[in-house]
Design a protein around this motif. Structure first.
Motif, PDB file in Angstrom:
ATOM      1  N   GLU A 186      45.613  31.268  43.872  1.00 53.00           N
ATOM      2  CA  GLU A 186      44.400  31.785  43.861  1.00 53.00           C
ATOM      3  C   GLU A 186      43.815  31.998  42.335  1.00 53.00           C
ATOM      4  N   PRO A 187      42.763  31.207  42.150  1.00 55.79           N
ATOM      5  CA  PRO A 187      42.078  31.162  40.528  1.00 55.79           C
ATOM      6  C   PRO A 187      41.678  32.537  40.071  1.00 55.79           C
ATOM      7  N   GLY A 188      41.341  33.295  40.943  1.00 50.43           N
ATOM      8  CA  GLY A 188      40.996  35.018  40.508  1.00 50.43           C
ATOM      9  C   GLY A 188      42.064  35.769  40.514  1.00 50.43           C
ATOM     10  N   SER A 189      43.344  35.182  40.537  1.00 49.96           N
ATOM     11  CA  SER A 189      44.467  36.442  40.493  1.00 49.96           C
ATOM     12  C   SER A 189      45.457  36.001  39.145  1.00 49.96           C
TER      13      SER A 189
ATOM     14  N   THR B  55      43.308  42.264  40.320  1.00 43.22           N
ATOM     15  CA  THR B  55      42.803  41.384  39.435  1.00 43.22           C
ATOM     16  C   THR B  55      41.310  41.831  39.694  1.00 43.22           C
ATOM     17  N   LEU B  56      40.586  42.475  38.611  1.00 46.72           N
ATOM     18  CA  LEU B  56      39.311  42.704  38.869  1.00 46.72           C
ATOM     19  C   LEU B  56      38.428  41.663  37.832  1.00 46.72           C
ATOM     20  N   SER B  57      37.400  41.215  38.668  1.00 45.45           N
ATOM     21  CA  SER B  57      36.781  40.049  37.433  1.00 45.45           C
ATOM     22  C   SER B  57      35.233  39.900  38.206  1.00 45.45           C
ATOM     23  N   GLY B  58      34.338  39.183  37.653  1.00 46.68           N
ATOM     24  CA  GLY B  58      33.097  38.952  38.137  1.00 46.68           C
ATOM     25  C   GLY B  58      32.140  40.106  37.538  1.00 46.68           C
ATOM     26  N   GLY B  59      31.045  40.362  37.856  1.00 43.91           N
ATOM     27  CA  GLY B  59      30.220  41.438  37.710  1.00 43.91           C
ATOM     28  C   GLY B  59      29.815  41.128  36.097  1.00 43.91           C
TER      29      GLY B  59
ATOM     30  N   GLY C 218      28.247  43.569  45.827  1.00 50.62           N
ATOM     31  CA  GLY C 218      28.951  43.157  46.939  1.00 50.62           C
ATOM     32  C   GLY C 218      30.331  42.623  46.159  1.00 50.62           C
ATOM     33  N   ALA C 219      31.090  41.747  46.967  1.00 48.96           N
ATOM     34  CA  ALA C 219      32.457  41.388  46.304  1.00 48.96           C
ATOM     35  C   ALA C 219      32.976  40.178  47.023  1.00 48.96           C
ATOM     36  N   LEU C 220      33.720  39.136  46.592  1.00 51.14           N
ATOM     37  CA  LEU C 220      34.636  38.523  47.005  1.00 51.14           C
ATOM     38  C   LEU C 220      36.200  38.832  47.037  1.00 51.14           C
TER      39      LEU C 220
ATOM     40  N   ALA D  16      40.466  46.032  59.379  1.00 53.49           N
ATOM     41  CA  ALA D  16      39.565  46.357  60.436  1.00 53.49           C
ATOM     42  C   ALA D  16      38.058  46.265  60.128  1.00 53.49           C
ATOM     43  N   ALA D  17      37.624  46.059  58.942  1.00 51.76           N
ATOM     44  CA  ALA D  17      36.574  45.752  58.625  1.00 51.76           C
ATOM     45  C   ALA D  17      36.092  44.182  58.580  1.00 51.76           C
ATOM     46  N   GLY D  18      37.189  43.415  58.838  1.00 48.93           N
ATOM     47  CA  GLY D  18      36.949  41.871  58.870  1.00 48.93           C
ATOM     48  C   GLY D  18      37.154  41.251  57.666  1.00 48.93           C
ATOM     49  N   THR D  19      37.758  41.915  56.734  1.00 53.55           N
ATOM     50  CA  THR D  19      38.165  41.533  55.437  1.00 53.55           C
ATOM     51  C   THR D  19      39.656  41.565  54.901  1.00 53.55           C
ATOM     52  N   ALA D  20      40.087  41.356  53.908  1.00 53.36           N
ATOM     53  CA  ALA D  20      41.579  41.354  53.531  1.00 53.36           C
ATOM     54  C   ALA D  20      41.914  41.661  52.118  1.00 53.36           C
ATOM     55  N   LEU D  21      42.736  42.237  51.741  1.00 52.63           N
ATOM     56  CA  LEU D  21      43.375  42.847  50.312  1.00 52.63           C
ATOM     57  C   LEU D  21      43.659  41.452  49.895  1.00 52.63           C
ATOM     58  N   GLY D  22      44.472  40.706  50.510  1.00 49.11           N
ATOM     59  CA  GLY D  22      44.984  39.181  50.372  1.00 49.11           C
ATOM     60  C   GLY D  22      46.024  39.505  49.056  1.00 49.11           C
ATOM     61  N   CYS D  23      45.772  38.690  47.968  1.00 49.86           N
ATOM     62  CA  CYS D  23      46.500  38.758  46.710  1.00 49.86           C
ATOM     63  C   CYS D  23      46.057  39.792  45.717  1.00 49.86           C
ATOM     64  N   GLY D  24      45.136  40.515  46.026  1.00 50.77           N
ATOM     65  CA  GLY D  24      44.713  41.800  45.294  1.00 50.77           C
ATOM     66  C   GLY D  24      43.499  41.227  44.155  1.00 50.77           C
ATOM     67  N   ALA D  25      42.988  40.031  44.449  1.00 51.83           N
ATOM     68  CA  ALA D  25      41.963  39.592  43.416  1.00 51.83           C
ATOM     69  C   ALA D  25      40.606  39.935  43.991  1.00 51.83           C
ATOM     70  N   ILE D  26      39.731  40.644  43.161  1.00 51.15           N
ATOM     71  CA  ILE D  26      38.620  41.213  43.646  1.00 51.15           C
ATOM     72  C   ILE D  26      37.470  40.706  42.666  1.00 51.15           C
ATOM     73  N   ARG D  27      36.587  39.984  43.031  1.00 46.92           N
ATOM     74  CA  ARG D  27      35.593  39.262  42.246  1.00 46.92           C
ATOM     75  C   ARG D  27      34.196  39.986  42.551  1.00 46.92           C
TER      76      ARG D  27
END
Length: 436
Positions: free
Chosen positions: A87-90, A222-226, A255-257, A282-293
């Motif tokens: 993942e490029p954001g992680s 990993t927090l990025s973007g914004g 929002g966030a990716l 439950a909200a239709g999204t995922a934590l995945g690798c923990g990368a949040i943009r």
């Protein structure tokens, strides 16, 4: 530059450790209780099951269940520390291997004891991480024979069947399932392919059973973007996404990716969701690798989606025809929205692809592309429809520094935090304000 921040202050049981900007030596790791032999394999498996520890590679599968499946399969198992971070954001996995290789190796040896494995591998694509893991092995040679296997960095190279294929001497490309690695993996043996953060947490739970639940219910993000610079930190489950956005420097995030490129797009209202795998699912999204943009206020989410699906299309393993054609079609449609050249039926096509393509490829890449398109339509319907009327100023501004044809990876990528070799470089680190 990506910085490392403690959520409050260094604490026992933290994967970040006391000095995350310096490579930890064997002696320093032993001083914190590492490599201790007090915990037997059965007791450790019990602790992991009781803690509810989930894998940190993206899928969030219960770690104890995965270990037990390999253990009960029979034969002579193999264990693999998977540090190939596609993942490029992680950045968490490469940082772990550079900064805390002994923690990962300790977890790998403990996983071997639980499963009965007689050999292990550390799988990665980062040359600097590889050098530090090899040096850590030379500092303290484990009882388990461990080999470092390097691969080319691609989005799909860390998929577990691709890991097995590469270790066996083939290309790092996914294979059809079944069999899965726990059934038939490296050399035909039952194989545990475990993310390096998962292994790090296994080692910490072995060393600090009193902190078992805290260790299992915290995660690297990993927090990025914004508007803020990229940050690697560790937070407990339950922290609202909005709190993380504010702490990162984007309090008015639009929002966030989520989850790298796998959790899709969320609008601003969804930022009240807690950072918790079950709540996010439950909200239709995922934590995945923990990368949040995070998306800055005024930024166009269509351009973010274009970056994501463009990167995925470029990274397709090109083994499955449906993936090649599907990711290319999604990419072209989203790029047409950005350019204001989309046909009237573009949104209907994207909706159909987002529903019909998941599950049809050998790996999750096609699912990620389809999910990104579907989440864009769901989270920002009015804004997406407005792109049918002509070019979007926000998209034009986003692509001004790097055209869609070649800028995806550069805009999404996050640099690994600097990790020094010399202990003399230890300096205080700032806290990530706004988190518990």
């Amino acid at each position: 530059m990506t910085t490392i921040r403690f959520p409050t202050a260094p604490s026992p049981g933290s994967v970040l450790g006391a000095a995350p900007h310096v490579t930890e030596s064997a002696d320093a790791y032993r001083a914190t209780g590492g490599y201790a032999d007090a915990t037997g394999p059965d007791e450790l498996l019990h602790r992991l099951a009781a803690s509810g520890l989930r894998g940190r590679g993206g899928a969030g599968f219960p770690a104890a269940v995965k270990l037990r499946a390999v253990r009960e399969r029979g034969g002579v198992p193999v264990v693999v520390a998977n540090g190939e971070e596609g993942e490029p954001g992680s950045v968490k996995d490469r940082w772990l291997l550079r900064a805390r290789p002994h923690l990962v190796l300790d977890g790998l040896v403990r996983a071997a004891s639980v499963t009965g494995a007689v050999r292990g591998y550390v799988y990665l694509s980062d040359p600097e991480a590889g050098a530090r893991v090899r040096r850590a092995l030379a500092e303290r040679e484990p009882h388990l024979p461990i080999e470092v296997v390097e691969t080319a960095h691609t989005y799909v190279a860390g998929e577990e069947s691709a890991v097995v294929r590469r270790i066996d001497g083939g290309p790092a490309l996914p294979t059809a399932k079944p069999p899965r690695p726990f059934e038939r993996g490296v050399g035909g043996a039952p194989t545990l392919v475990s993310n390096v953060e998962t292994l790090a947490r296994i080692a910490l739970i072995a060393a600090r059973p009193d902190l078992r639940d805290r260790i299992a219910r915290a995660t690297l993000v990993t927090l990025s973007g914004g508007r803020g610079a990229p940050v690697l930190t560790e937070v407990p489950y339950g922290v609202p996404l909005r709190t993380l956005a504010a702490a990162h420097g984007t309090p008015d995030a639009a929002g966030a990716l989520m989850g790298g490129l796998f959790g899709g797009l969320l609008d601003a209202r969804a930022l009240d969701l807690p950072l918790d795998p079950d709540a996010l699912a439950a909200a239709g999204t995922a934590l995945g690798c923990g990368a949040i943009r995070f998306l800055a206020a005024g930024a166009c989410p269509v351009s973010t989606a274009a970056d994501a699906v463009g990167h995925l299309a470029a990274e397709s393993a090109r083994q499955c025809g449906v993936c090649v054609s599907g990711t290319a079609a999604i990419r072209d449609a989203v790029h047409a929205l950005c350019a204001g050249t989309a046909a009237p039926d573009t949104l209907a096509h994207l909706d159909r692809w987002s529903r019909g393509l998941p599950g049809r490829g050998a790996c999750g890449l096609l699912d990620a592309a389809a999910g990104t398109a579907g989440s864009l339509l769901l989270a920002f319907p009015d804004l997406v429809r407005s792109h049918l009327g002509g070019p979007c100023p926000g998209c034009i501004a986003a692509f001004a520094t790097a055209p869609p044809a070649g800028g995806h990876g550069r805009r999404l990528a996050v640099a690994v935090p600097e990790v020094a070799d010399a202990a003399s470089s230890r300096t205080p680190l700032p806290a990530l304000k706004g988190t518990p």
